[in-house]
Design an enzyme around this catalytic site. Structure first.
Site, PDB file in Angstrom:
ATOM      1  N   ARG A  46       4.023   8.667   3.580  1.00  0.00           N
ATOM      2  CA  ARG A  46       3.605   9.425   4.773  1.00  0.00           C
ATOM      3  C   ARG A  46       3.609  10.914   4.445  1.00  0.00           C
ATOM      4  O   ARG A  46       2.732  11.673   4.830  1.00  0.00           O
ATOM      5  CB  ARG A  46       4.505   9.116   5.983  1.00  0.00           C
ATOM      6  CG  ARG A  46       4.183  10.039   7.170  1.00  0.00           C
ATOM      7  CD  ARG A  46       4.733   9.616   8.533  1.00  0.00           C
ATOM      8  NE  ARG A  46       5.947   8.849   8.523  1.00  0.00           N
ATOM      9  CZ  ARG A  46       7.166   9.349   8.261  1.00  0.00           C
ATOM     10  NH1 ARG A  46       7.323  10.623   7.964  1.00  0.00           N
ATOM     11  NH2 ARG A  46       8.222   8.561   8.265  1.00  0.00           N
ATOM     12  N   TYR A  98     -18.087  16.402  21.331  1.00  0.00           N
ATOM     13  CA  TYR A  98     -17.809  14.981  21.184  1.00  0.00           C
ATOM     14  C   TYR A  98     -16.920  14.499  22.341  1.00  0.00           C
ATOM     15  O   TYR A  98     -15.909  15.125  22.651  1.00  0.00           O
ATOM     16  CB  TYR A  98     -17.121  14.759  19.832  1.00  0.00           C
ATOM     17  CG  TYR A  98     -16.686  13.341  19.597  1.00  0.00           C
ATOM     18  CD1 TYR A  98     -17.630  12.318  19.468  1.00  0.00           C
ATOM     19  CD2 TYR A  98     -15.343  13.015  19.494  1.00  0.00           C
ATOM     20  CE1 TYR A  98     -17.229  11.018  19.255  1.00  0.00           C
ATOM     21  CE2 TYR A  98     -14.946  11.707  19.271  1.00  0.00           C
ATOM     22  CZ  TYR A  98     -15.889  10.711  19.160  1.00  0.00           C
ATOM     23  OH  TYR A  98     -15.482   9.434  18.953  1.00  0.00           O
ATOM     24  N   ASP A 169     -15.399  22.344  14.380  1.00  0.00           N
ATOM     25  CA  ASP A 169     -15.627  20.953  13.998  1.00  0.00           C
ATOM     26  C   ASP A 169     -16.934  20.932  13.202  1.00  0.00           C
ATOM     27  O   ASP A 169     -18.015  21.119  13.757  1.00  0.00           O
ATOM     28  CB  ASP A 169     -15.716  20.103  15.270  1.00  0.00           C
ATOM     29  CG  ASP A 169     -15.870  18.615  14.969  1.00  0.00           C
ATOM     30  OD1 ASP A 169     -16.428  18.282  13.913  1.00  0.00           O
ATOM     31  OD2 ASP A 169     -15.446  17.803  15.812  1.00  0.00           O
ATOM     32  N   LYS A 194     -17.780  10.220   9.144  1.00  0.00           N
ATOM     33  CA  LYS A 194     -19.212  10.442   9.246  1.00  0.00           C
ATOM     34  C   LYS A 194     -19.801  10.794   7.872  1.00  0.00           C
ATOM     35  O   LYS A 194     -19.739   9.989   6.977  1.00  0.00           O
ATOM     36  CB  LYS A 194     -19.482  11.511  10.305  1.00  0.00           C
ATOM     37  CG  LYS A 194     -18.633  11.341  11.594  1.00  0.00           C
ATOM     38  CD  LYS A 194     -18.975  10.104  12.415  1.00  0.00           C
ATOM     39  CE  LYS A 194     -17.958   9.780  13.492  1.00  0.00           C
ATOM     40  NZ  LYS A 194     -17.651  10.845  14.433  1.00  0.00           N
TER      41      LYS A 194
END
Ligand SMILES: *Cc1c(COP(=O)(O)O)cnc(C)c1O
Length: 379
Positions: A46, A98, A169, A194
């Site tokens: 992690r 978004y 973004d 994406k």
């Protein structure tokens, strides 16, 4: 090093332990320590993993940034950014965004005491919305789904005069066409799901930042909150990155042809693509980007959900699906898919209306795509 060399080599040097030319998938949760408090850089996956570290180095290089952090999704990356704020802090965001980001703002962070304002996206509107508690400006450019272009440099200038940081973004443009840190932004967000992943086979996110203090905070939160990608997904992202240039080149080439085709089609009432010289954002796009990308939105003449449905049912190559940026072309119906979590009234104000279709242009042969669109628009 030029961009197309960086995507193949930055962070992706041959493995130091074995010489493997491709970064190995370090599928391990933990690492042997020589003695208490003595280890060779990795303790627990992690906190850090060599495959993820290679991805983070690659992403920093692509955005010309100093530091990068990878996440298990774009929204996980955004959640981590907002977690650096405290109750009472204020964020100004461009309203055409978004739907999932809007939902994160309104339904997750607002109840924790963060404040959000939404503006049209002109620099002047951002300036007007500033309050003493404003900490962040949040921008997408090109915006989703209307492909508006926001002037990143001028918004950043206003922000910095007021001690405000700018988050961009950059999912739609990808670092191939736009590098917001070079334009003055402070932090870049990606949904690597994406264009960066590029093959519709993973969910991932990333942050790229230059300020060391902000990076330290974000890195602490990446570990403390824990929304990290696994080694295999990190490897898939690295694999996707290697072809980013050739993919983006072809996405855009196809998109330009298709945007022109749609603009001249009688069943289409409006086309949104910054690469069209008729587009109101064309000049600004030309200034701050090196290309226009592969996303197009358009409106069906007198369109509604029935017309949209008969259109999508006739498509044979292009699929109706959420998401974008993969090698295959996809259409989506923003008002009930990607932007369904935005209330209808707000959707109509922004322009996400019931006749709007969003097209993620893939890298198939463009003649086949145009034929598919052409036979489907004949209803
Ligand atoms: C998809 C998307 C996100 C969210 O990313 P996930 O990987 O789906 O969590 C954020 N911003 C934009 C512009 C997107 O398209």
């Amino acid at each position: 090093m030029k961009f197309s060399t960086k995507i193949i080599h930055a962070g992706q040097e041959p493995d130091k332990a074995t010489g493997a030319v491709v970064v190995p998938i370090y599928q391990t949760s933990t690492y042997k320590q020589e003695e208490v408090n003595v280890h060779n850089g990795f303790e627990y996956s992690r906190t850090g993993n060599p495959t993820r570290q290679a991805l983070e180095e690659s992403l920093a290089a692509l955005e010309n940034g100093r530091f990068s952090l990878a996440f298990s999704s774009g929204l996980a990356a955004e959640h981590t950014v907002l977690s650096t704020l405290k109750p009472g802090d204020h964020v100004v965001a461009a309203e055409d965004m978004y739907g999932g980001t809007y939902r994160l703002f309104e339904q997750v962070f607002k109840p924790y005491g963060l404040q959000f304002s939404y503006v049209n996206g002109n620099t002047y509107d951002f300036e007007k919305a500033i309050k003493p508690e404003t900490k962040l400006f949040w921008i997408e450019s090109p915006t989703n789904p209307l492909l508006r272009i926001i002037d990143i440099a001028s918004v950043s200038t206003i922000a910095h005069k007021n001690d405000i940081k700018v988050v961009v973004d950059n999912t739609f443009a990808s670092p191939y066409f736009q590098q917001p840190l070079q334009l003055g932004a402070d932090l870049v967000v990606h949904s690597t799901t994406k264009y960066i992943g590029g093959h519709s086979d993973l969910i991932g996110g990333a942050l790229i930042v230059n300020d060391e203090e902000w990076y330290a905070k974000l890195k602490f939160l990446q570990n403390a909150i824990g929304a990290v990608p696994g080694a295999f997904d990190s490897w898939l992202m690295l694999r996707g990155i290697k072809t980013l240039s050739v993919r983006m080149y072809q996405h855009e080439k196809n998109a330009l042809r298709i945007a022109e085709f749609l603009e001249n089609h009688p069943a289409v009432s409006q086309v949104f693509y910054p690469g069209l010289s008729s587009n109101q954002f064309h000049t600004l796009a030309k200034q701050q980007m090196t290309g226009y990308g592969g996303m197009i939105s358009f409106k069906l003449l007198n369109g509604d959900i029935t017309k949209v449905n008969s259109f999508v049912k006739k498509l044979s190559i292009i699929s109706l699906a959420e998401s974008l940026g993969g090698v295959e072309s996809l259409v989506c119906y923003p008002s009930s898919m990607t932007h369904g979590s935005i209330p209808e009234e707000q959707r109509n104000t922004i322009g996400v209306t019931k006749d709007l279709i969003r097209l993620s242009v893939g890298i198939e042969d463009v003649d086949d795509l145009i034929e598919d669109l052409s036979q489907s628009l004949n209803y």
